[in-house]
Design a protein around this motif. Structure first.
Motif, mmCIF file in Angstrom:
data_model
loop_
_atom_site.group_PDB
_atom_site.id
_atom_site.type_symbol
_atom_site.label_atom_id
_atom_site.label_comp_id
_atom_site.label_asym_id
_atom_site.label_seq_id
_atom_site.Cartn_x
_atom_site.Cartn_y
_atom_site.Cartn_z
ATOM 1 N N GLU A 128 11.772 -1.863 3.790
ATOM 2 C CA GLU A 128 12.072 -2.936 4.737
ATOM 3 C C GLU A 128 10.883 -3.867 4.851
ATOM 4 O O GLU A 128 9.750 -3.423 5.013
ATOM 5 C CB GLU A 128 12.326 -2.350 6.139
ATOM 6 N N VAL A 129 11.161 -5.169 4.768
ATOM 7 C CA VAL A 129 10.131 -6.161 5.017
ATOM 8 C C VAL A 129 10.327 -6.565 6.472
ATOM 9 O O VAL A 129 11.225 -7.325 6.807
ATOM 10 C CB VAL A 129 10.273 -7.374 4.075
ATOM 11 N N SER A 130 9.510 -5.970 7.358
ATOM 12 C CA SER A 130 9.686 -6.180 8.789
ATOM 13 C C SER A 130 9.246 -7.575 9.212
ATOM 14 O O SER A 130 9.936 -8.269 9.935
ATOM 15 C CB SER A 130 8.877 -5.156 9.589
ATOM 16 N N THR A 131 8.074 -7.980 8.748
ATOM 17 C CA THR A 131 7.536 -9.305 9.067
ATOM 18 C C THR A 131 6.813 -9.782 7.821
ATOM 19 O O THR A 131 6.795 -9.082 6.805
ATOM 20 C CB THR A 131 6.513 -9.234 10.228
ATOM 21 N N ASP A 132 6.195 -10.932 7.896
ATOM 22 C CA ASP A 132 5.397 -11.406 6.757
ATOM 23 C C ASP A 132 4.198 -10.500 6.505
ATOM 24 O O ASP A 132 3.620 -10.515 5.437
ATOM 25 C CB ASP A 132 4.894 -12.829 7.013
ATOM 26 N N GLU A 133 3.811 -9.740 7.517
ATOM 27 C CA GLU A 133 2.616 -8.907 7.390
ATOM 28 C C GLU A 133 2.899 -7.436 7.102
ATOM 29 O O GLU A 133 1.984 -6.684 6.831
ATOM 30 C CB GLU A 133 1.774 -8.964 8.686
ATOM 31 N N THR A 134 4.159 -6.996 7.205
ATOM 32 C CA THR A 134 4.433 -5.561 7.099
ATOM 33 C C THR A 134 5.575 -5.247 6.134
ATOM 34 O O THR A 134 6.620 -5.881 6.170
ATOM 35 C CB THR A 134 4.794 -4.979 8.485
ATOM 36 N N ASP B 142 8.548 10.957 4.404
ATOM 37 C CA ASP B 142 7.500 10.439 5.287
ATOM 38 C C ASP B 142 7.330 8.937 5.076
ATOM 39 O O ASP B 142 7.435 8.435 3.957
ATOM 40 C CB ASP B 142 6.170 11.167 5.039
ATOM 41 N N LYS B 143 7.071 8.233 6.157
ATOM 42 C CA LYS B 143 6.981 6.769 6.143
ATOM 43 C C LYS B 143 5.660 6.287 5.553
ATOM 44 O O LYS B 143 4.615 6.898 5.756
ATOM 45 C CB LYS B 143 7.114 6.207 7.563
ATOM 46 N N VAL B 144 5.746 5.156 4.842
ATOM 47 C CA VAL B 144 4.587 4.495 4.263
ATOM 48 C C VAL B 144 4.661 3.025 4.656
ATOM 49 O O VAL B 144 5.725 2.406 4.537
ATOM 50 C CB VAL B 144 4.594 4.616 2.726
ATOM 51 N N THR B 145 3.563 2.469 5.150
ATOM 52 C CA THR B 145 3.547 1.065 5.553
ATOM 53 C C THR B 145 2.415 0.327 4.841
ATOM 54 O O THR B 145 1.286 0.800 4.807
ATOM 55 C CB THR B 145 3.351 0.926 7.077
ATOM 56 N N VAL B 146 2.765 -0.825 4.275
ATOM 57 C CA VAL B 146 1.755 -1.702 3.668
ATOM 58 C C VAL B 146 1.599 -2.881 4.625
ATOM 59 O O VAL B 146 2.584 -3.541 4.963
ATOM 60 C CB VAL B 146 2.196 -2.205 2.276
ATOM 61 N N THR B 147 0.371 -3.123 5.077
ATOM 62 C CA THR B 147 0.110 -4.223 5.991
ATOM 63 C C THR B 147 -0.721 -5.278 5.262
ATOM 64 O O THR B 147 -1.716 -4.950 4.605
ATOM 65 C CB THR B 147 -0.659 -3.733 7.241
ATOM 66 N N PHE B 148 -0.279 -6.524 5.358
ATOM 67 C CA PHE B 148 -0.975 -7.637 4.726
ATOM 68 C C PHE B 148 -1.777 -8.400 5.761
ATOM 69 O O PHE B 148 -1.410 -8.463 6.930
ATOM 70 C CB PHE B 148 0.043 -8.573 4.055
ATOM 71 N N LYS B 149 -2.872 -9.003 5.294
ATOM 72 C CA LYS B 149 -3.677 -9.858 6.182
ATOM 73 C C LYS B 149 -2.869 -11.077 6.556
ATOM 74 O O LYS B 149 -2.113 -11.606 5.736
ATOM 75 C CB LYS B 149 -4.957 -10.299 5.467
ATOM 76 N N GLU B 150 -3.033 -11.537 7.784
ATOM 77 C CA GLU B 150 -2.362 -12.761 8.194
ATOM 78 C C GLU B 150 -3.038 -13.948 7.532
ATOM 79 O O GLU B 150 -4.244 -13.940 7.354
ATOM 80 C CB GLU B 150 -2.412 -12.901 9.722
ATOM 81 N N ASP B 151 -2.251 -14.944 7.175
ATOM 82 C CA ASP B 151 -2.816 -16.137 6.524
ATOM 83 C C ASP B 151 -3.730 -16.901 7.447
ATOM 84 O O ASP B 151 -3.478 -17.075 8.596
ATOM 85 C CB ASP B 151 -1.683 -17.078 6.055
#
Length: 115
Positions: free
Chosen positions: A16-22, A106-115
């Motif tokens: 799931e792409v929750s937001t632009d950052e997650t 188990d859940k895995v989350t990739v978090t991106f830096k905000e622009d």
């Protein structure tokens, strides 16, 4: 006994792409080396590797996407794109599944830096 028919119907949960950052996914397979293969396909990350601020699995945190297993010190977890083309959590010179106590689902989350 040799039919692939049953294999073709495996239902892999979609990330799931929750937001632009997650980007949220989960571990879908643990290989014989204890590497944790996720359902996060490289296509979802391609071109944004340098924007990753962290990758979390449970309460574990990895600060970047690596290219090889050797990018981490022995016994340290590493996140990389494996031969399957999916994000993997591995351990240099170790078994990530056993050492980190994570398994399928188990859940895995990739978090991106905000622009």
């Amino acid at each position: 006994g040799c039919s692939l028919k049953g294999i073709m119907n495996i239902d892999i949960p979609r990330p799931e792409v929750s937001t632009d950052e997650t980007l949220s996914g989960e571990i879908i397979y643990v290989d014989r080396f204890g590497n944790l293969i996720t359902n996060i396909d490289y296509g979802l990350i391609r071109g944004k590797e340098s924007c990753i601020s962290c990758i979390t699995v449970g309460d574990g945190r990895i600060d970047r996407l690596s290219v090889t297993y050797q990018d981490a010190r022995p016994g340290e977890p590493v996140a990389l794109i494996g031969s399957s083309g999916h994000l993997e959590i591995a351990m240099n010179c170790g078994n990530a599944s056993r050492s980190l106590n994570f398994s399928r689902g188990d859940k895995v989350t990739v978090t991106f830096k905000e622009d």
